[in-house]
Motif scaffolding. Structure first.
Motif, PDB file in Angstrom:
ATOM      1  N   CYS A 123       0.829  -1.209   0.000  1.00 25.52           N
ATOM      2  CA  CYS A 123       0.000   0.000   0.000  1.00 25.52           C
ATOM      3  C   CYS A 123       0.865   1.262   0.000  1.00 25.52           C
ATOM      4  O   CYS A 123       0.538   2.238  -0.674  1.00 25.52           O
ATOM      5  N   GLN A 124       1.960   1.236   0.736  1.00 23.01           N
ATOM      6  CA  GLN A 124       2.854   2.393   0.762  1.00 23.01           C
ATOM      7  C   GLN A 124       3.487   2.631  -0.604  1.00 23.01           C
ATOM      8  O   GLN A 124       3.630   3.777  -1.033  1.00 23.01           O
ATOM      9  N   LYS A 125       3.856   1.555  -1.289  1.00 19.58           N
ATOM     10  CA  LYS A 125       4.415   1.703  -2.641  1.00 19.58           C
ATOM     11  C   LYS A 125       3.367   2.284  -3.591  1.00 19.58           C
ATOM     12  O   LYS A 125       3.669   3.163  -4.401  1.00 19.58           O
ATOM     13  N   LEU A 126       2.134   1.788  -3.498  1.00 20.91           N
ATOM     14  CA  LEU A 126       1.060   2.311  -4.339  1.00 20.91           C
ATOM     15  C   LEU A 126       0.786   3.769  -4.003  1.00 20.91           C
ATOM     16  O   LEU A 126       0.571   4.596  -4.901  1.00 20.91           O
ATOM     17  N   TYR A 127       0.832   4.112  -2.740  1.00 20.14           N
ATOM     18  CA  TYR A 127       0.620   5.490  -2.297  1.00 20.14           C
ATOM     19  C   TYR A 127       1.676   6.419  -2.890  1.00 20.14           C
ATOM     20  O   TYR A 127       1.354   7.466  -3.454  1.00 20.14           O
ATOM     21  N   ARG A 128       2.949   6.030  -2.776  1.00 18.71           N
ATOM     22  CA  ARG A 128       4.032   6.860  -3.332  1.00 18.71           C
ATOM     23  C   ARG A 128       3.898   6.984  -4.853  1.00 18.71           C
ATOM     24  O   ARG A 128       4.077   8.066  -5.413  1.00 18.71           O
ATOM     25  N   GLY A 129       3.584   5.884  -5.517  1.00 20.61           N
ATOM     26  CA  GLY A 129       3.393   5.925  -6.967  1.00 20.61           C
ATOM     27  C   GLY A 129       2.212   6.799  -7.358  1.00 20.61           C
ATOM     28  O   GLY A 129       2.276   7.535  -8.351  1.00 20.61           O
ATOM     29  N   SER A 130       1.153   6.752  -6.573  1.00 17.04           N
ATOM     30  CA  SER A 130      -0.029   7.574  -6.845  1.00 17.04           C
ATOM     31  C   SER A 130       0.281   9.061  -6.694  1.00 17.04           C
ATOM     32  O   SER A 130      -0.192   9.880  -7.479  1.00 17.04           O
ATOM     33  N   LEU A 131       1.081   9.401  -5.678  1.00 20.25           N
ATOM     34  CA  LEU A 131       1.472  10.807  -5.507  1.00 20.25           C
ATOM     35  C   LEU A 131       2.278  11.301  -6.700  1.00 20.25           C
ATOM     36  O   LEU A 131       2.047  12.404  -7.212  1.00 20.25           O
ATOM     37  N   LYS A 132       3.215  10.476  -7.157  1.00 24.22           N
ATOM     38  CA  LYS A 132       4.032  10.862  -8.319  1.00 24.22           C
ATOM     39  C   LYS A 132       3.164  11.007  -9.565  1.00 24.22           C
ATOM     40  O   LYS A 132       3.341  11.933 -10.359  1.00 24.22           O
ATOM     41  N   VAL A 175      -7.710  10.655  -8.647  1.00 25.38           N
ATOM     42  CA  VAL A 175      -6.571   9.932  -8.061  1.00 25.38           C
ATOM     43  C   VAL A 175      -6.364  10.394  -6.627  1.00 25.38           C
ATOM     44  O   VAL A 175      -6.143   9.590  -5.726  1.00 25.38           O
ATOM     45  N   GLU A 176      -6.488  11.694  -6.410  1.00 23.82           N
ATOM     46  CA  GLU A 176      -6.285  12.230  -5.066  1.00 23.82           C
ATOM     47  C   GLU A 176      -7.362  11.743  -4.098  1.00 23.82           C
ATOM     48  O   GLU A 176      -7.058  11.245  -3.017  1.00 23.82           O
ATOM     49  N   HIS A 177      -8.620  11.872  -4.493  1.00 25.79           N
ATOM     50  CA  HIS A 177      -9.703  11.590  -3.558  1.00 25.79           C
ATOM     51  C   HIS A 177     -10.065  10.111  -3.468  1.00 25.79           C
ATOM     52  O   HIS A 177     -10.329   9.611  -2.374  1.00 25.79           O
ATOM     53  N   VAL A 178     -10.081   9.441  -4.593  1.00 27.00           N
ATOM     54  CA  VAL A 178     -10.502   8.041  -4.583  1.00 27.00           C
ATOM     55  C   VAL A 178      -9.365   7.109  -4.181  1.00 27.00           C
ATOM     56  O   VAL A 178      -9.574   6.136  -3.463  1.00 27.00           O
ATOM     57  N   LEU A 179      -8.163   7.425  -4.595  1.00 27.78           N
ATOM     58  CA  LEU A 179      -7.046   6.526  -4.333  1.00 27.78           C
ATOM     59  C   LEU A 179      -6.195   6.977  -3.151  1.00 27.78           C
ATOM     60  O   LEU A 179      -6.058   6.258  -2.164  1.00 27.78           O
ATOM     61  N   ILE A 180      -5.649   8.161  -3.213  1.00 28.06           N
ATOM     62  CA  ILE A 180      -4.712   8.616  -2.178  1.00 28.06           C
ATOM     63  C   ILE A 180      -5.404   8.787  -0.828  1.00 28.06           C
ATOM     64  O   ILE A 180      -4.888   8.325   0.194  1.00 28.06           O
ATOM     65  N   THR A 218      -4.541   6.555   2.435  1.00 30.80           N
ATOM     66  CA  THR A 218      -4.136   7.206   3.679  1.00 30.80           C
ATOM     67  C   THR A 218      -4.994   6.697   4.835  1.00 30.80           C
ATOM     68  O   THR A 218      -4.471   6.360   5.900  1.00 30.80           O
ATOM     69  N   GLN A 219      -6.276   6.638   4.627  1.00 30.67           N
ATOM     70  CA  GLN A 219      -7.197   6.116   5.647  1.00 30.67           C
ATOM     71  C   GLN A 219      -6.846   4.672   5.997  1.00 30.67           C
ATOM     72  O   GLN A 219      -6.751   4.309   7.159  1.00 30.67           O
ATOM     73  N   PHE A 220      -6.624   3.863   4.982  1.00 32.80           N
ATOM     74  CA  PHE A 220      -6.325   2.443   5.200  1.00 32.80           C
ATOM     75  C   PHE A 220      -5.019   2.261   5.959  1.00 32.80           C
ATOM     76  O   PHE A 220      -4.945   1.475   6.900  1.00 32.80           O
ATOM     77  N   LEU A 221      -3.990   3.023   5.545  1.00 27.54           N
ATOM     78  CA  LEU A 221      -2.685   2.883   6.188  1.00 27.54           C
ATOM     79  C   LEU A 221      -2.667   3.427   7.618  1.00 27.54           C
ATOM     80  O   LEU A 221      -2.054   2.838   8.505  1.00 27.54           O
ATOM     81  N   SER A 222      -3.316   4.546   7.833  1.00 26.24           N
ATOM     82  CA  SER A 222      -3.208   5.182   9.144  1.00 26.24           C
ATOM     83  C   SER A 222      -4.225   4.670  10.159  1.00 26.24           C
ATOM     84  O   SER A 222      -3.950   4.724  11.362  1.00 26.24           O
ATOM     85  N   ILE A 223      -5.351   4.164   9.709  1.00 27.12           N
ATOM     86  CA  ILE A 223      -6.379   3.738  10.665  1.00 27.12           C
ATOM     87  C   ILE A 223      -6.646   2.242  10.583  1.00 27.12           C
ATOM     88  O   ILE A 223      -6.471   1.513  11.565  1.00 27.12           O
ATOM     89  N   ASP A 224      -7.039   1.780   9.415  1.00 31.12           N
ATOM     90  CA  ASP A 224      -7.466   0.385   9.288  1.00 31.12           C
ATOM     91  C   ASP A 224      -6.351  -0.607   9.591  1.00 31.12           C
ATOM     92  O   ASP A 224      -6.561  -1.575  10.323  1.00 31.12           O
ATOM     93  N   LEU A 225      -5.174  -0.384   9.038  1.00 34.56           N
ATOM     94  CA  LEU A 225      -4.071  -1.308   9.306  1.00 34.56           C
ATOM     95  C   LEU A 225      -3.588  -1.221  10.749  1.00 34.56           C
ATOM     96  O   LEU A 225      -3.171  -2.224  11.322  1.00 34.56           O
TER      97      LEU A 225
END
Length: 124
Positions: free
Chosen positions: A31-40, A100-105, A109-116
């Motif tokens: 998820c972190q890799k996808l997050y970084r790729g999505s930001l780029k 990309v910002e709202h649906v993915l990033i 962020t929610q998944f990484l910071s809360i759910d996991l």
């Protein structure tokens, strides 16, 4: 919580817990890799959006006028169609960036910071 009162702390249970923790950590890494790729990707889309708008403005200033005889002689009416097309492309790119910002990033962020974090097992 009452259903787990008789849960035995057996070696097999500990093995399953470790396996789940490992899977959680692997999912977090992915998820972190996808997050970084999505930001780029979002930044690249924003640059493309800006580039389309800048190019449309330059086309428009060069020969996009309908009433100017010089503009008409160098293909102004056709250039106006290109200006419209580039502005439309820019609009779609901005929509894609926003999605990309709202649906993915935001969801990552929610998944990484809360759910996991909620899925982590706390060891004594």
């Amino acid at each position: 919580m009452a259903t787990f009162i008789k849960l035995e702390d057996s070696p097999m249970f500990q093995k399953q817990v470790r396996s789940l923790e490992q899977n959680t950590n692997e999912l977090k890494d992915r998820c972190q890799k996808l997050y970084r790729g999505s930001l780029k990707y979002m930044q690249a889309i924003e640059e493309a959006y800006n580039g389309d708008n800048i190019f449309a403005e330059s086309l428009e200033s060069f020969g996009g006028g309908q009433d100017d005889p010089v503009s008409v002689s160098i293909g102004g009416p056709i250039m106006s169609k290109f200006v419209t097309a580039f502005r439309e492309l820019a609009t779609y790119k901005e929509l894609l960036r926003s999605q990309v910002e709202h649906v993915l990033i935001d969801r990552l962020t929610q998944f990484l910071s809360i759910d996991l974090q909620d899925a982590k097992v706390i060891h004594p």
